[in-house]
Scaffold this active site. Structure first.
Site, short mmCIF file in Angstrom:
data_model
loop_
_atom_site.label_atom_id
_atom_site.label_comp_id
_atom_site.label_asym_id
_atom_site.label_seq_id
_atom_site.Cartn_x
_atom_site.Cartn_y
_atom_site.Cartn_z
N ASP A 21 0.93 -1.61 0.57
CA ASP A 21 -0.07 0.15 0.47
C ASP A 21 0.92 1.29 -0.21
O ASP A 21 0.70 2.73 -0.62
CB ASP A 21 -0.95 0.08 0.83
CG ASP A 21 -2.01 -1.41 1.39
OD1 ASP A 21 -2.21 -2.58 0.29
OD2 ASP A 21 -2.08 -1.05 1.95
N GLU A 39 1.85 -9.23 11.70
CA GLU A 39 1.15 -8.69 10.53
C GLU A 39 2.29 -8.67 9.90
O GLU A 39 2.60 -9.11 8.27
CB GLU A 39 0.14 -7.51 10.15
CG GLU A 39 -0.14 -7.13 8.91
CD GLU A 39 -1.05 -6.01 8.90
OE1 GLU A 39 -1.18 -5.10 9.86
OE2 GLU A 39 -1.64 -5.67 7.70
C1 GLC Z 1 -2.99 -4.71 3.69
C2 GLC Z 1 -2.11 -4.89 3.24
C3 GLC Z 1 -2.76 -6.00 1.39
C4 GLC Z 1 -3.19 -6.75 2.72
C5 GLC Z 1 -4.62 -6.76 3.40
C6 GLC Z 1 -4.89 -7.10 3.92
O1 GLC Z 1 -3.62 -3.53 3.55
O2 GLC Z 1 -0.96 -3.94 2.45
O3 GLC Z 1 -1.51 -6.62 1.18
O4 GLC Z 1 -4.20 -7.69 1.53
O5 GLC Z 1 -3.88 -5.21 4.30
O6 GLC Z 1 -4.31 -7.83 5.13
#
Ligand code: GLC
Length: 425
Positions: free
Chosen positions: A163, A392
């Site tokens: 992102d 995460e």
């Molecule tokens: C964030 C990450 C993305 C992922 C999402 C859900 O937006 O950057 O890659 O798919 O979280 O985990």
């Protein structure tokens, strides 16, 4: 094999299992995410093959008529996440977002199929998914590569899955913020704001969403209408790898037309990937299609290129580049070069290590004969879990766990890595 870690990982998956799909983690991400599901299915497949297929089928139940598979499916309302369905305005019965995410499903389905113990079920379910995955791949080349270059562009940073990468900074500065309706972020109440994107970035994310919505989410128009059009080597490598895996799978299932089409996409893509190589940095980089220039940003997007069948000399160079990064970090692979001025070891995609990307890089390096570096990456992934749990993402120097906890795809990767590691000779 570390059975204790596998058991813990399975408990994380169970906690985030909503029956026919998983949420990435409770609270922060309360819906189904596209590439999270595809990669998480790999974890389920080791102990519940039926559940693995269901994860992917649920995602494809929400494929749009034009072939796109959206990045979020809002199965059940939850106001703990922003931007919700009212902001996307995609007018679907079960709401979805309007953009997409890295198409890693072709890879995952082939892998689950190849390893299946229940061959009859695998064949039936893979056969049904095949044309739908192919439709998605065709959607990409039709709508995101209108000039036929062999490489597709993303039109929103969220599509990359990375992102707030440094890669987008320069191009993102061209995205306006005027006219963005006032909003309240929810992510920063679930996770430390210092680990998340900034408010300024969020305004631009939302500006793009509002812009695409004003064009009725008509994918034939969005590419050319977006001020943000970026060719990401990691994203393209995932698409190319999925096309090539789909070609092999289709061949095995006697679907020769899908096999031929998919093979052609992959070959054209591989040839075009070389235009993203950056000699100075010794890795692949993004190409800003809207500005017509390469982006000199040493991020993990350029290393993830090794996930597809790039020439062996290039894969060797990527492994060498990671060896250089290892001089300034304890855990491979940081999402941004720790010696670069923009590096931030705690902030999301601007430095931290992500296990899913580690897995894909390592897999590609193994295929390319770079077993030593692949092993190093796998070992680091497991060390991070041992030190810091199923987070995460992680600081590549201190191993500090960041973002959300009890994370589905992190746990799935642990199951996958530990079940497939070679026992020491
Ligand atoms: C964030 C990450 C993305 C992922 C999402 C859900 O937006 O950057 O890659 O798919 O979280 O985990």
């Amino acid at each position: 094999m570390r059975q204790d870690l596998i058991d813990q990982a399975r408990a994380v998956l169970a906690r985030n299992d909503r029956g026919h799909y998983t949420v990435p983690t409770h609270g922060l991400y309360p819906f189904q995410w596209n590439w999270d599901s595809a990669l998480s299915a790999l974890g389920f497949a080791h102990y519940d093959e039926a559940r693995a297929w269901t994860e992917i089928e649920t995602l494809f139940d929400h494929q749009w008529e034009d072939g796109k598979v959206p990045h979020i499916i809002f199965h059940e309302m939850d106001d703990g996440y922003f931007p919700g369905p009212d902001v996307w305005g995609t007018a679907r019965r079960i709401p979805t977002s309007g953009i997409t995410q890295p198409p890693v499903t072709g890879f995952a389905v082939r892998r689950i199929f190849d390893r299946a113990r229940d061959k009859a079920m695998a064949e039936r379910r893979a056969r049904a998914l095949l044309p739908r995955i192919h439709a998605w791949h065709k959607w990409f080349y039709r709508n995101r590569d209108p000039q036929g270059t062999g490489l597709v562009a993303i039109i929103h940073p969220w599509e990359s899955g990375r992102d707030n990468s440094v890669d987008w900074d320069e191009a993102f500065a061209r995205v306006p913020t005027e006219g963005v309706a006032p909003f309240q972020r929810r992510d920063t109440s679930h996770a430390n704001p210092a680990h998340r994107p900034t408010d300024e970035q969020y305004k631009r994310y939302i500006w793009l969403v509002q812009h695409f919505r004003s064009l009725g989410w008509d994918n034939t128009r969005l590419h050319d209408a977006s001020p943000f059009r970026m060719v990401d080597p990691g994203f393209n490598a995932i698409l190319i790898r999925s096309c090539s895996d789909l070609a092999d799978l289709a061949q095995q299932l006697g679907e020769t037309e899908i096999a031929a089409d998919s093979r052609a996409f992959a070959e054209r893509g591989i040839a075009a990937m070389d235009s993203l190589w950056h000699d100075g940095l010794g890795q692949y980089v993004c190409f800003d299609r809207a500005a017509g220039k390469q982006i000199d940003s040493p991020s993990i997007g350029g290393l993830l290129a090794a996930f597809c069948a790039i020439p062996h000399a290039r894969a060797q160079a990527v492994a060498a580049r990671i060896a250089t990064l290892a001089e300034s970090a304890r855990f491979m692979v940081p999402s941004h070069d720790p010696t670069a001025p923009e590096y931030d070891g705690l902030r999301y995609w601007r430095g931290p290590v992500w296990l899913i990307v580690n897995y894909m890089i390592s897999d590609g390096l193994k295929e390319a004969g770079q077993a030593g570096m692949a092993q190093r990456i796998d070992t680091d992934s497991i060390r991070l879990i041992e030190e810091s749990g199923f987070a995460e993402y992680y600081d590549p120097i201190t191993a500090e766990p960041c973002g959300g906890g009890s994370f589905t795809w992190t746990a799935a990767m642990v199951i996958e890595i530990l079940n497939t590691e070679k026992s020491p000779a």
